[in-house]
Design a protein around this motif. Structure first.
Motif, PDB file in Angstrom:
ATOM      1  N   GLY A  94     -20.060  30.081  22.481  1.00  0.00           N
ATOM      2  CA  GLY A  94     -20.641  31.237  21.819  1.00  0.00           C
ATOM      3  C   GLY A  94     -20.058  31.475  20.444  1.00  0.00           C
ATOM      4  N   TYR A  95     -19.805  32.715  20.170  1.00  0.00           N
ATOM      5  CA  TYR A  95     -19.406  33.201  18.853  1.00  0.00           C
ATOM      6  C   TYR A  95     -17.901  33.050  18.615  1.00  0.00           C
ATOM      7  N   ILE A  96     -17.523  32.563  17.440  1.00  0.00           N
ATOM      8  CA  ILE A  96     -16.109  32.516  17.053  1.00  0.00           C
ATOM      9  C   ILE A  96     -15.801  33.828  16.343  1.00  0.00           C
ATOM     10  N   SER A  97     -14.913  34.596  16.900  1.00  0.00           N
ATOM     11  CA  SER A  97     -14.614  35.913  16.330  1.00  0.00           C
ATOM     12  C   SER A  97     -13.853  35.775  15.013  1.00  0.00           C
ATOM     13  N   PRO A  98     -14.002  36.756  14.126  1.00  0.00           N
ATOM     14  CA  PRO A  98     -13.219  36.753  12.880  1.00  0.00           C
ATOM     15  C   PRO A  98     -11.718  36.757  13.166  1.00  0.00           C
ATOM     16  N   GLY A  99     -11.303  37.415  14.241  1.00  0.00           N
ATOM     17  CA  GLY A  99      -9.887  37.444  14.617  1.00  0.00           C
ATOM     18  C   GLY A  99      -9.369  36.066  14.987  1.00  0.00           C
ATOM     19  N   CYS A 100     -10.227  35.268  15.607  1.00  0.00           N
ATOM     20  CA  CYS A 100      -9.846  33.899  15.954  1.00  0.00           C
ATOM     21  C   CYS A 100      -9.578  33.103  14.685  1.00  0.00           C
ATOM     22  N   CYS A 101     -10.503  33.134  13.750  1.00  0.00           N
ATOM     23  CA  CYS A 101     -10.324  32.368  12.510  1.00  0.00           C
ATOM     24  C   CYS A 101      -9.161  32.906  11.688  1.00  0.00           C
ATOM     25  N   TYR A 102      -8.958  34.211  11.718  1.00  0.00           N
ATOM     26  CA  TYR A 102      -7.794  34.771  11.025  1.00  0.00           C
ATOM     27  C   TYR A 102      -6.511  34.187  11.626  1.00  0.00           C
ATOM     28  N   GLY A 103      -6.448  34.091  12.946  1.00  0.00           N
ATOM     29  CA  GLY A 103      -5.282  33.528  13.621  1.00  0.00           C
ATOM     30  C   GLY A 103      -5.088  32.055  13.296  1.00  0.00           C
ATOM     31  N   VAL A 104      -6.186  31.302  13.229  1.00  0.00           N
ATOM     32  CA  VAL A 104      -6.102  29.877  12.876  1.00  0.00           C
ATOM     33  C   VAL A 104      -5.547  29.738  11.464  1.00  0.00           C
ATOM     34  N   ARG A 105      -6.073  30.542  10.524  1.00  0.00           N
ATOM     35  CA  ARG A 105      -5.589  30.483   9.138  1.00  0.00           C
ATOM     36  C   ARG A 105      -4.130  30.905   9.044  1.00  0.00           C
TER      37      ARG A 105
END
Length: 116
Positions: free
Chosen positions: A47-58
């Motif tokens: 499904g959807y990749i949350s903005p919080g997920c990508c923030y954590g990856v970055r």
């Protein structure tokens, strides 16, 4: 004069205490888990990749500055992947950095050699 001697000794003690910490400053698995925690839903269910997920990856990518940091992060990610077992979608895990527009120097895979 006595105050100067005490100050000098304090500086020397602080240098001796902090030197080992500076050389062992690797990322903890807690930090990896904290930064990637919001990605678990996507990695297991899609499904959807949350903005919080990508923030954590970055954020995790910016924390992993040294080879030791990157090796430790790699080991932590592999440990978390093993804990998730068959619930983890390996393809989504491998594609997560790219989906979050983050470039990393090694593939996200159970077969990645974290020592290299």
């Amino acid at each position: 004069m006595e105050g100067l001697l005490k100050l000098s000794m304090l500086v020397i003690v602080c240098m001796l205490v902090s030197a080992p910490m500076a050389t062992e400053a690797a990322i903890s698995c807690g930090a990896v888990a904290s930064n990637l925690g919001q990605c678990i839903n996507y990695l297991t269910k899609g499904g959807y990749i949350s903005p919080g997920c990508c923030y954590g990856v970055r954020r995790l990518n910016s924390m992993a500055r040294t080879t030791t940091d990157r090796q430790q992060a790699c080991r932590c990610i592999q440990g978390a992947a093993k804990a998730l077992g068959s619930r983890l979608n390996a393809g989504r895990a491998a594609g997560l950095p790219g989906a979050c527009r983050v470039r990393i120097s090694y593939p996200i895979s159970a077969r990645t050699n974290c020592n290299k």
